[in-house]
Scaffold this motif. Structure first.
Motif, PDB file in Angstrom:
ATOM      1  N   SER A 137     118.708 116.800  28.884  1.00 49.82           N
ATOM      2  CA  SER A 137     118.123 117.791  27.980  1.00 49.82           C
ATOM      3  C   SER A 137     117.125 118.674  28.730  1.00 49.82           C
ATOM      4  O   SER A 137     117.098 119.897  28.545  1.00 49.82           O
ATOM      5  CB  SER A 137     117.458 117.087  26.806  1.00 49.82           C
ATOM      6  OG  SER A 137     117.011 118.021  25.865  1.00 49.82           O
ATOM      7  N   LYS A 195     122.230 120.039  22.316  1.00 46.49           N
ATOM      8  CA  LYS A 195     120.940 119.864  21.637  1.00 46.49           C
ATOM      9  C   LYS A 195     121.140 119.361  20.203  1.00 46.49           C
ATOM     10  O   LYS A 195     120.392 118.509  19.729  1.00 46.49           O
ATOM     11  CB  LYS A 195     120.150 121.177  21.635  1.00 46.49           C
ATOM     12  CG  LYS A 195     119.706 121.634  22.990  1.00 46.49           C
ATOM     13  CD  LYS A 195     118.632 120.746  23.538  1.00 46.49           C
ATOM     14  CE  LYS A 195     118.048 121.345  24.804  1.00 46.49           C
ATOM     15  NZ  LYS A 195     116.916 120.583  25.280  1.00 46.49           N
ATOM     16  N   ALA A 197     122.158 115.672  20.436  1.00 46.94           N
ATOM     17  CA  ALA A 197     121.021 114.844  20.832  1.00 46.94           C
ATOM     18  C   ALA A 197     120.027 114.695  19.682  1.00 46.94           C
ATOM     19  O   ALA A 197     119.497 113.600  19.446  1.00 46.94           O
ATOM     20  CB  ALA A 197     120.336 115.435  22.064  1.00 46.94           C
TER      21      ALA A 197
END
Length: 184
Positions: free
Chosen positions: A33, A104, A107
């Motif tokens: 990330s 994103k 996650a």
């Protein structure tokens, strides 16, 4: 709520899902990330980097060599560097922004969060971001990851988008509403 099916429906979504699963299995979600945040910032700041990822004039071999050199100079981890090399080899570097968004979202869902896109006239500091996260957590009943954008055109206030909901507290919108009301 499982969002993986919707993300997998697109080409970039399949790459995002593969990257997410690899990062999750290797316990590198935070590192990957962070690397993706670095790439996103580079895309926003460097016209040359954007050209490398989007120009159809750059051949696959040249693009792959260039993107791997850029990844090394940025200090990106092996997982993200290999993914960039694969994207270059497959002629898919233009998919990077969509892959980042998909990763994103996956996650955040994995962590039990919802992502809020927050647009402000000026960058928010850590205290303001924390207070906003707390307010959104109270309103929506779950943790919220903030994706901040700056748009001086809204003059002041915030625009918060979460999924299909939007809260527009910008001064520009308030002025437009006032002008419309005054017209009668």
């Amino acid at each position: 709520m499982d969002i993986s099916g919707g993300i997998q429906a697109s080409l970039s979504g399949r790459y995002a899902m593969a990257l997410f699963e690899l990062a999750r299995d290797q316990r590198e979600l935070d590192a990957v990330s962070g690397d993706l945040d670095t790439i996103k910032a580079a895309l926003a700041e460097s016209a040359d980097f954007r050209a490398l990822t989007s120009s159809p004039l750059i051949g696959r071999d040249a693009a792959t060599k260039a993107i791997l050199a850029v990844a090394a100079s940025m200090g990106l981890g092996k997982t993200v560097s290999n993914t960039l090399g694969l994207l270059g080899h497959n002629g898919r570097l233009s998919q990077i922004p969509a892959i980042i968004r998909g990763f994103k979202a996956l996650a955040a869902a994995h962590r039990g969060e919802t992502t809020a896109e927050v647009t402000s006239a000026h960058p928010l500091d850590a205290e303001q971001t924390g207070a906003l996260k707390d307010k959104l957590r109270q309103k929506f009943g779950r943790d919220v990851a903030i994706e901040a954008k700056v748009d001086p055109g809204i003059l002041g206030g915030l625009i918060v988008k979460m999924g299909s909901q939007q809260i527009d507290g910008s001064i520009r919108t308030k002025l437009n509403s006032l002008a419309h009301a005054m017209k009668g």
